[in-house]
Scaffold this active site. Structure first.
Site, PDB file in Angstrom:
ATOM      1  N   PHE A 130       0.880  -1.122  -0.154  1.00 51.28           N
ATOM      2  CA  PHE A 130      -0.106  -0.133   0.085  1.00 51.28           C
ATOM      3  C   PHE A 130       0.901   1.248  -0.044  1.00 51.28           C
ATOM      4  O   PHE A 130       2.129   1.106   0.268  1.00 51.28           O
ATOM      5  CB  PHE A 130      -0.928  -0.095   1.184  1.00 51.28           C
ATOM      6  CG  PHE A 130      -1.824   1.066   1.365  1.00 51.28           C
ATOM      7  CD1 PHE A 130      -3.012   1.412   0.412  1.00 51.28           C
ATOM      8  CD2 PHE A 130      -1.810   2.128   2.582  1.00 51.28           C
ATOM      9  CE1 PHE A 130      -3.495   2.401   0.565  1.00 51.28           C
ATOM     10  CE2 PHE A 130      -2.419   3.145   2.483  1.00 51.28           C
ATOM     11  CZ  PHE A 130      -3.535   3.270   1.438  1.00 51.28           C
ATOM     12  N   ASP A 131       0.504   2.428  -0.380  1.00 51.39           N
ATOM     13  CA  ASP A 131       1.253   3.617  -0.757  1.00 51.39           C
ATOM     14  C   ASP A 131       2.159   4.063   0.599  1.00 51.39           C
ATOM     15  O   ASP A 131       3.149   4.399   0.625  1.00 51.39           O
ATOM     16  CB  ASP A 131       0.892   4.689  -1.564  1.00 51.39           C
ATOM     17  CG  ASP A 131      -0.468   5.300  -0.839  1.00 51.39           C
ATOM     18  OD1 ASP A 131      -0.790   4.818   0.427  1.00 51.39           O
ATOM     19  OD2 ASP A 131      -1.330   6.146  -1.309  1.00 51.39           O
TER      20      ASP A 131
END
Ligand code: PLP
Length: 463
Positions: A130-131
């Site tokens: 995930f970012d």
């Protein structure tokens, strides 16, 4: 005892409403003006000017009456609060892990974990980071590598577990770099960056086997563990009669550790945890916890938050809830597909992603088709969504201009237990209307954009 399967075609919201909050109605003329004032960036729009807010499913859910009761009962003692022990028991019971560390949200768990690992120059492998996970891996000096399964980026082609990791590619990489240089494997369930797609139990098992072979610890980024478990029940052979709670626990049996943003499947508005079996690593983590989050028994949260998480972690495994939850995204996705509106297919657990590149072929990626569509949805019907494309992920050239990202998506996230079917019917009607006049949607150009995390604050204007 085997649970009766819901025999009706109509899947209903499995709750009744006890407290209500009015929606933000505006006129088209107002929205035109608001968009201009917000520089065509929906993060700058006041929430009260949004009718249906699909910006994110993070922290936007509705708590149950049980959770609100828990909020009143929260023990606010600095050390050893009863609410902490309720929280610890709930997390232990679910994950089977020993060391339970509360944090204020998911990225705090990531920051603490990767700082404690201190693996500068080494690799962390994943189905997809995930970012914020990637950002925290990289902030620690380590390198984040994604290994999504083949076909995960083929949005049109449905597959049951598009969140899976490519285990062969992972092994090849480990052999290439040497196992000493791969310090951790993170499996994100469901896979948020690639459309909220689930990971199968079989894939988790294979990844675990691989990690064991090379003595690499496996951590699960479990923000949406319950949605993933329900997908396994629906789609994986041999699980249709297994209670979701058992499936979830089986997933965690594979884990040496877990991190969670409780703002998703713990059904609360803030919170998270880090959990593991490794005592030495957990001691390092606890040192960092005390430095930046708080003491071991509250970790940046109030006692009442811990109480609500403990309750939410159980409630989310209610199969009536999960049936409604997964059906909501499917319902919206099916309606869009029926009119040929291209989406990431099948719809993920926490929302529907429109493929803006395909929907608006007349807008070049450098003119932000995703952002243009998000703005058009707001203008047309007061619906707020988020672009996942060049504005969010585009790299920049030496002059700071955006280079096209590999995808141009618009995420319509579903807050948990917030909207009903008529809200979604309204969203569908708005998109149908927009689709008829889609040629009129124009691209955007940048007025100004900072170099890091630019999508939050960028200013744009229509071409
Ligand atoms: C939201 C999320 C995070 C980060 O959590 P925050 O609570 O937003 O800090 C990490 N991983 C995944 C998969 C997420 O969805």
């Amino acid at each position: 005892m085997k649970k009766e399967v819901w025999p009706w075609k109509t899947i209903i919201e499995p709750f009744k409403i006890k407290a209500v909050e009015p929606l933000g109605f505006t006129t088209r003329q107002e929205r035109e003006h608001l968009l201009e004032q917000a520089h065509y960036n929906l993060f700058n729009i006041k929430a009260e000017k949004v009718l249906i807010d699909m910006l994110t499913d993070s922290g936007t859910g509705a708590m149950s009456c049980e959770q609100w009761a828990g909020i009143m009962k929260g023990d606010e003692s600095y050390a050893g609060a009863r609410s902490y022990y309720n929280f610890e028991m709930a997390v232990k019971d679910l994950t089977g892990l020993e060391e339970i560390i509360p944090v204020h949200q998911g990225r705090a768990a990531e920051k603490i974990l990767f700082t404690a690992l201190g693996a500068k120059g080494k690799y962390v492998i994943s189905n997809s980071h995930f970012d914020t996970t990637r950002a925290n891996v990289e902030a620690s000096g380590a390198i984040a590598m994604d290994f999504p399964q083949e076909g995960a980026l083929d949005f049109d082609k449905p597959a049951p577990f598009k969140g899976n990791a490519d285990v062969k590619a992972m092994e090849k990489f480990i052999k290439e770099k040497g196992e000493k240089n791969v310090v951790m494997c993170v499996m994100t369930v469901t896979n948020n960056s690639l459309g909220g797609q689930p990971v199968s139990m079989e894939n988790l098992r294979e990844v675990k086997k691989l990690c064991d072979k090379y003595a690499i610890p496996l951590f699960i980024d479990c923000a949406r563990f319950a949605e993933n478990a329900y997908f396994i029940k629906l789609r994986e052979k041999g699980y249709s009669d297994t209670p979701v709670e058992e499936i979830a626990k089986e997933m965690f049996e594979m884990a040496d550790g877990a991190m969670m943003s409780s703002k998703k499947d713990a059904l609360v508005n803030i919170g998270g945890f880090l959990a593991m079996n490794d005592k030495t690593l957990s001691l390092k983590c606890r040192q960092l916890l005390i430095l930046t989050e708080g003491f071991n028994t509250y970790g940046g949260l109030a006692g009442r938050d811990l109480e609500a998480i403990a309750i939410g972690l159980k409630e989310v495994l209610d199969e009536n809830y999960l049936q409604y939850r997964i059906r909501s995204s499917q319902y919206l996705g099916e309606a869009l597909l029926k009119k040929g509106i291209p989406i990431v297919n099948p719809p993920g657990g926490h929302g529907v992603y429109i493929n803006a590149k395909k929907f608006l072929p007349h807008i070049k990626p450098t003119q932000f088709p995703g952002q243009a569509l998000a703005c058009a949805l707001y203008l047309e019907g007061g619906i707020r969504t988020v672009e996942i494309g060049t504005l969010m992920f585009g790299k920049r050239d030496s002059k700071g201009s955006f280079l096209p990202a590999p995808m141009e998506l618009v995420r319509m996230a579903m807050p948990r237990r917030v909207y009903t079917q008529s809200h979604i019917d309204y969203v569908i009607e708005v998109i149908y209307s927009l689709a008829k006049n889609k040629k009129k949607i124009k691209g955007l150009s940048i007025v100004e954009a900072p170099l890091v995390l630019s999508h939050f604050t960028a200013k744009l204007k229509p071409l």
